[in-house]
Design an enzyme around this catalytic site. Structure first.
Site, PDB file in Angstrom:
ATOM      1  N   ASP A 487      33.341  41.566  34.436  1.00 15.66           N
ATOM      2  CA  ASP A 487      34.356  40.538  34.657  1.00 15.66           C
ATOM      3  C   ASP A 487      34.613  40.363  36.145  1.00 15.66           C
ATOM      4  O   ASP A 487      34.754  39.253  36.637  1.00 15.66           O
ATOM      5  CB  ASP A 487      35.659  40.902  33.930  1.00 15.66           C
ATOM      6  N   ARG A 491      38.803  45.337  41.111  1.00 16.68           N
ATOM      7  CA  ARG A 491      39.966  46.082  40.619  1.00 16.68           C
ATOM      8  C   ARG A 491      39.507  47.128  39.589  1.00 16.68           C
ATOM      9  O   ARG A 491      38.314  47.309  39.356  1.00 16.68           O
ATOM     10  CB  ARG A 491      41.002  45.129  40.036  1.00 16.68           C
ATOM     11  N   ASP A 492      40.462  47.800  38.972  1.00 17.83           N
ATOM     12  CA  ASP A 492      40.105  48.896  38.071  1.00 17.83           C
ATOM     13  C   ASP A 492      39.673  48.379  36.691  1.00 17.83           C
ATOM     14  O   ASP A 492      40.234  48.752  35.672  1.00 17.83           O
ATOM     15  CB  ASP A 492      41.285  49.876  37.960  1.00 17.83           C
ATOM     16  N   GLU A 493      38.687  47.470  36.707  1.00 19.23           N
ATOM     17  CA  GLU A 493      38.077  47.012  35.451  1.00 19.23           C
ATOM     18  C   GLU A 493      36.562  47.096  35.590  1.00 19.23           C
ATOM     19  O   GLU A 493      35.950  48.028  35.165  1.00 19.23           O
ATOM     20  CB  GLU A 493      38.521  45.589  35.108  1.00 19.23           C
ATOM     21  N   ASP A 500      33.711  36.748  29.034  1.00 15.04           N
ATOM     22  CA  ASP A 500      33.268  36.288  30.340  1.00 15.04           C
ATOM     23  C   ASP A 500      31.752  36.121  30.341  1.00 15.04           C
ATOM     24  O   ASP A 500      31.204  35.136  30.834  1.00 15.04           O
ATOM     25  CB  ASP A 500      33.660  37.295  31.436  1.00 15.04           C
ATOM     26  N   TRP A 553      35.135  36.102  22.441  1.00 12.07           N
ATOM     27  CA  TRP A 553      34.637  37.293  23.138  1.00 12.07           C
ATOM     28  C   TRP A 553      33.542  37.927  22.279  1.00 12.07           C
ATOM     29  O   TRP A 553      32.397  38.040  22.707  1.00 12.07           O
ATOM     30  CB  TRP A 553      35.787  38.279  23.388  1.00 12.07           C
ATOM     31  N   GLU A 766      39.247  34.168  39.417  1.00 15.42           N
ATOM     32  CA  GLU A 766      39.612  34.414  38.026  1.00 15.42           C
ATOM     33  C   GLU A 766      40.534  33.327  37.480  1.00 15.42           C
ATOM     34  O   GLU A 766      40.435  32.917  36.335  1.00 15.42           O
ATOM     35  CB  GLU A 766      40.334  35.772  37.943  1.00 15.42           C
ATOM     36  N   HIS A 787      35.401  36.378  39.820  1.00 13.42           N
ATOM     37  CA  HIS A 787      35.292  36.384  38.363  1.00 13.42           C
ATOM     38  C   HIS A 787      34.402  35.200  38.024  1.00 13.42           C
ATOM     39  O   HIS A 787      34.761  34.067  38.291  1.00 13.42           O
ATOM     40  CB  HIS A 787      36.687  36.107  37.790  1.00 13.42           C
TER      41      HIS A 787
HETATM   42  C1  BGC Z   1      39.453  40.609  32.298  1.00 13.65           C
HETATM   43  C2  BGC Z   1      38.940  39.320  31.765  1.00 13.65           C
HETATM   44  C3  BGC Z   1      38.804  39.507  30.295  1.00 13.65           C
HETATM   45  C4  BGC Z   1      40.215  39.629  29.811  1.00 13.65           C
HETATM   46  C5  BGC Z   1      40.415  39.610  28.356  1.00 13.65           C
HETATM   47  C6  BGC Z   1      40.838  40.756  31.768  1.00 13.65           C
HETATM   48  O1  BGC Z   1      41.514  41.827  32.259  1.00 13.65           O
HETATM   49  O2  BGC Z   1      39.366  40.671  33.691  1.00 13.65           O
HETATM   50  O3  BGC Z   1      38.088  38.607  32.450  1.00 13.65           O
HETATM   51  O4  BGC Z   1      38.043  38.614  29.621  1.00 13.65           O
HETATM   52  O5  BGC Z   1      40.864  40.723  30.390  1.00 13.65           O
HETATM   53  O6  BGC Z   1      41.347  38.734  28.147  1.00 13.65           O
END
Ligand code: BGC
Length: 916
Positions: A487, A491-493, A500, A553, A766, A787
């Site tokens: 995504d 950041r912490d993802e 996405d 998703w 994003e 994003h």
């Molecule tokens: C992510 C998104 C993801 C979403 C789900 C977010 O935190 O960065 O891109 O699809 O969560 O809704």
């Protein structure tokens, strides 16, 4: 289908007309499983592809022959062929399935191809290519899993362990390979030199189900006599921080290594140096490494020569043999992550707060290389951010808990150069602290890393803002294709969010060859799919079994395989993903129950749709989540039905046809009035209804009008979120509103694609308003500036502005659609797409009352070219009147001229008025 008949006729006419020309027919660019000369694959029936070049037009392959052998000389002399296809009459030149003897572990297979064409020419045999097999059986791993025997506190990031082993070679060697993998990340060295140029190995997969190994040719690194191998491990995705909320050690607590160095001596004897209890282990300069948080590196702790022979490792600890599975080891599939390019910073900024900040000029992903000289013990800290705040100060709130920090301690021995190992950052700005002396631009170089996909697309047009948008889309892809489609990179993802990935997959496939990349990721999707068919929100799944099954998703499980089928003609991906796709549809069907409505569970909906601050304005573009869910349920079922048809599963075709009827009817009953009004009056609701073909014929036109009316209400602004955005301009174009599509695309005020561009974005944001018009930020909780999801528009730009598209009925660009669609006062555009058959080009220029359209079509493909607003009698091709050219079938179709043609370069010209 008439078109096909016509084409055959014109092929015949053309062949007769041109057969006397002398021509060269060349086979080149051989690939195996989408790769050039891959080492270490485990596909038993690999698929081969080649490109064909010819210097005349309209060339089709009529037959091929492929030979496969154990050596180039065997290939040339037809000795002990592993496969000789014989002359096969077909126009198939891609996705050709190897059909020879069973392939054996470790063996290298050389192959060559030759083709015949419709002009009665034949090519020479191509330059040989090869592929090499990995280890096909678990018991061929004689190496052991080993684990550092050192004490660790696994609640925090611990120093990286270095593992090493000395060994002696007993004669001349002719072949050497390392087969290697790890729990955690590894970097291997032999005699002080890095093994290969891959990064973040063994990659990120569903580790408990599939763990990739790599194979390296290390002949050049070995020396006669004494040698050493060393491997350093990093926490990486395996046991580092992953996901918010202090998730750590997601897959396990202990790092482990398996390495098998296989040496073949000149006399044919094989020796194996394997990971076992004789290896030694110690910690070194990498004091801490973490994907999100960065790296702490103390160069005073370096162990010079640690991976060379003769290094004194007496004070090193030992290792433990551990029982880890070998049957989960699989050959790597996707393109490896590598250093792809370097960027020089553009300026050094002193912020109002007095910070020293380097501006890279581009939001990039990777790290910086630091060059520094100073006293021993000096600590230089580098912090990374995507943006500066309104005042011009360093802004890191949107990184949430990710520290993105590199800290380097100098050893004071002169010029020192540092790059981190097991971390990456997403950033444009670098804050430098503790730098000894005067910092200059020369001290910092940006190193861009990503999955090393081949770039396949170029796009340029007369509107510089659109060119910048395309630039931003490409950089969004570079930044978020790091072994998995993520995504965001900062950041912490940084996780494989399925929604996405699916919305961006078509645009991605224009920019780059993404076949192997998604093939790998889809295997992890199948591995992580739940028993009941649910698909996790992120793949690999690190969020647990409750984070699953959101509409749009989870449908990545059907949409991406289908897109790969369309773009690459890849039926195998449909076949291999079929049960995963079917299980997903079956999950929705079970949940929907008797009324056929999938209206349960929680969904992200049209994520990040337009919602003004003043929610009472009535302008928020909220689309009912269950309407969206039903739309995707139908879409996934349709893809599944179509896949069943392609794979010849007739019973399933019937079954899913039935299901489709029922769930479409349920959708109409629940969400649509008899006049075609949807319960959610939003762009997304209408776009999904029209794109997924959910409405009865008689109300579609009216629904498209409603969509356009809605766009009018928002004064030509886009209000869609993640799910509606990819299809909005497609639907408008399809229903005759290309002018509205251009208005949306060229809109410069928020919300629009160009608003971030006008605000100085160098990647896709994003949110439509990550930075607001007053230069303040959206909420720091969710505000990434890299994003790719909204970059899905790149697909429409290639298909319509440049005008290169594919024919769903003859996919993989076997039949190409060329349909430049001028609009938005654009005066010229050009682009290329490197398809599996070769380069497709489309370019147009309006000038002096005429339009010139240049088109290139690769050998062994056909094209249908649509010349916009043209009169047949006025069109010329390369100076000749189109009507007089016998071997192109042209016809007037309303305002346009349609031409069916074969391979070659073409230049069309006719009078054209630029609409203002
Ligand atoms: C992510 C998104 C993801 C979403 C789900 C977010 O935190 O960065 O891109 O699809 O969560 O809704």
């Amino acid at each position: 289908m008439n078109y096909k008949k016509n084409l055959n006729l014109f092929v015949l006419i053309f062949s007769i007309g041109i057969a006397s020309f002398s021509q060269s027919l060349v086979v080149n660019d051989l690939s195996t499983e989408y790769k050039t000369d891959p080492i270490g694959i485990d596909v038993n029936r690999p698929r081969l592809a080649w490109k064909i070049e010819s210097d005349v037009r309209n060339v089709m392959q009529t037959a091929y022959q492929v030979k496969v052998a154990f050596s180039k000389s065997d290939l040339m002399s037809d000795n002990e062929l592993v496969w000789n296809s014989g002359k096969v009459t077909t126009d198939k030149s891609v996705q050709v399935v190897f059909d020879g003897k069973n392939l054996e572990s470790r063996k290298r297979y050389y192959w060559t191809a030759k083709v015949w064409d419709n002009m009665d020419n034949s090519s020479d045999w191509s330059e040989p290519a090869f592929w090499e097999m990995g280890l096909l059986k678990a018991d061929e791993w004689v190496a052991n899993w080993i684990q550092p025997d050192i004490e660790e506190d696994i609640t925090k990031s611990e120093p990286s362990p270095y593992l090493r082993k000395d060994f002696k070679l007993k004669g001349d060697i002719k072949k050497a390979r390392v087969y290697i993998s790890s729990f955690g990340l590894y970097e291997a060295e032999i005699n002080g030199k890095k093994v290969g140029d891959q990064l973040f190995t063994p990659g990120w997969t569903s580790y408990n189900n599939r763990l990739q190994y790599q194979v390296y040719d290390v002949l050049e690194l070995l020396e006669s006599g004494k040698n050493a191998i060393g491997v350093v491990l990093g926490d990486g995705w395996y046991r580092g921080n992953l996901g918010w909320a202090d998730r750590k050690n997601v897959y396990g607590e202990d790092l482990a290594l398996i390495a098998q160095l296989e040496i073949t001596y000149s006399n044919g004897k094989v020796e194996r140096i394997v990971s076992d209890e004789s290896w030694k282990c110690a910690t070194g300069p990498i004091v801490m490494s973490d994907i999100y948080n960065g790296e702490i590196y103390d160069s005073r702790l370096e162990k010079p020569g640690w991976s060379s022979s003769g290094y004194k490792d007496k004070d090193w600890s030992g290792v433990k043999l551990v029982d880890r599975p070998k049957d989960k080891l699989v050959a790597a599939i996707g393109p490896p992550v590598r250093k792809i390019q370097e960027i020089n910073p553009i300026s050094i900024i002193k912020s109002p707060l007095g910070e020293t900040i380097i501006d890279m000029g581009q939001n990039m992903v990777g790290w910086v290389r630091l060059k520094v000289q100073g006293p021993e013990g000096t600590i230089v800290t580098l912090l990374h951010a995507e943006v500066l705040d309104k005042e011009g100060n360093f802004y890191i709130d949107n990184l949430r808990s990710a520290k993105q920090m590199l800290q380097y301690t100098l050893n004071g021995k002169g010029q020192e150069v540092y790059e981190p190992n097991f971390t990456f950052q997403g950033f444009r700005y670098v804050k430098v602290e503790g730098f000894p002396g005067e910092l200059s631009l020369d001290n910092i170089t940006g190193v861009v890393i990503h999955s090393d996909f081949a770039i396949t697309g170029t796009f340029a047009c007369s509107n510089p803002l659109l060119n910048q948008l395309q630039h931003n889309i490409q950089w969004g892809q570079k930044g978020n294709f790091l072994d998995v489609p993520t995504d965001c990179p900062q950041r912490d993802e940084r996780m494989g969010w399925t929604g996405d990935a699916q919305v961006f997959s078509r645009a991605a496939s224009f920019n780059a060859d993404v076949a192997a990349f998604y093939t790998k990721w889809l295997k992890d999707m199948e591995a992580d799919q739940l028993e009941n068919g649910s698909i996790p929100h992120v793949i690999p799944n690190v969020l647990g079994k409750n984070s699953v099954s959101s509409a749009g998703w989870a449908d990545a499980s059907t949409i991406i395989p289908w897109n790969m089928y369309l773009v690459y003609g890849d039926k195998r991906i449909l076949d291999e993903q079929y049960s995963s796709m079917a299980n997903w549809v079956s999950f929705m069907t079970t949940v929907a129950g008797e009324d056929h409505l999938w209206n349960k569970g929680s969904h992200f909906g049209d994520w990040l749709f337009y919602r003004p601050n003043d929610d009472n304005s009535g302008m928020s573009a909220v689309t009912d989540k269950y309407l969206i869910a039903q739309s995707f349920y139908i879409h996934s079922t349709e893809i599944l039905r179509n896949s069943a048809r392609i794979l010849g599963k007739e019973d399933d075709v019937e079954k899913y046809d039935e299901l489709l009827k029922e769930i479409k009817q349920a959708y109409l009953n629940e969400y649509v009035t008899p006049n075609g009004r949807l319960i959610s009056s939003t762009q997304t609701a209408y776009v999904l209804a029209l794109e997924f073909d959910l409405l009865p014929e008689n109300v579609r036109k009216r629904a498209a009008e409603r969509l356009v009316e809605n766009i009018g209400i928002y004064k030509d602004h886009i209000t869609t979120g993640f799910l509606g955005t990819p299809y909005l301009c497609d639907v408008l174009t399809e229903y005759g509103y290309v002018d509205v599509a251009y208005k949306l695309l060229l809109q410069e005020s928020y919300p629009s694609w160009l608003y971030p561009v006008k605000m100085g974005a160098t990647t896709i944001w994003e949110r439509w308003d990550g930075i607001k018009p007053d230069s303040t930020f959206q909420t720091p909780n969710m505000n990434s500036f890299n994003h790719y999801a909204y970059g899905a528009i790149g697909d429409w730009m290639y298909k319509n502005i440049v005008g290169i598209d594919l024919d769903e009925n003859d996919p993989g660009y076997k039949n190409i659609l060329i349909k430049p669609t001028p609009g938005g006062e654009i005066t010229n555009a050009e682009g290329e797409y490197e398809s599996y058959y070769g380069t497709i080009k489309s370019g147009w220029k309006i000038e002096g009352g005429k339009i010139v359209i240049d088109v290139s079509i690769p050998v062994n493909t056909k094209a249908r070219v649509k010349l916009p607003k043209a009169h047949l009698s006025e069109v010329s091709e390369s100076g000749n009147k189109l009507e007089t050219i016998k071997y192109m079938i042209s016809k007037q179709s309303n305002e346009d001229v349609i031409i069916e043609l074969g391979s070659g370069n073409f230049k069309f010209e006719y009078p054209y008025k630029l609409e203002q």
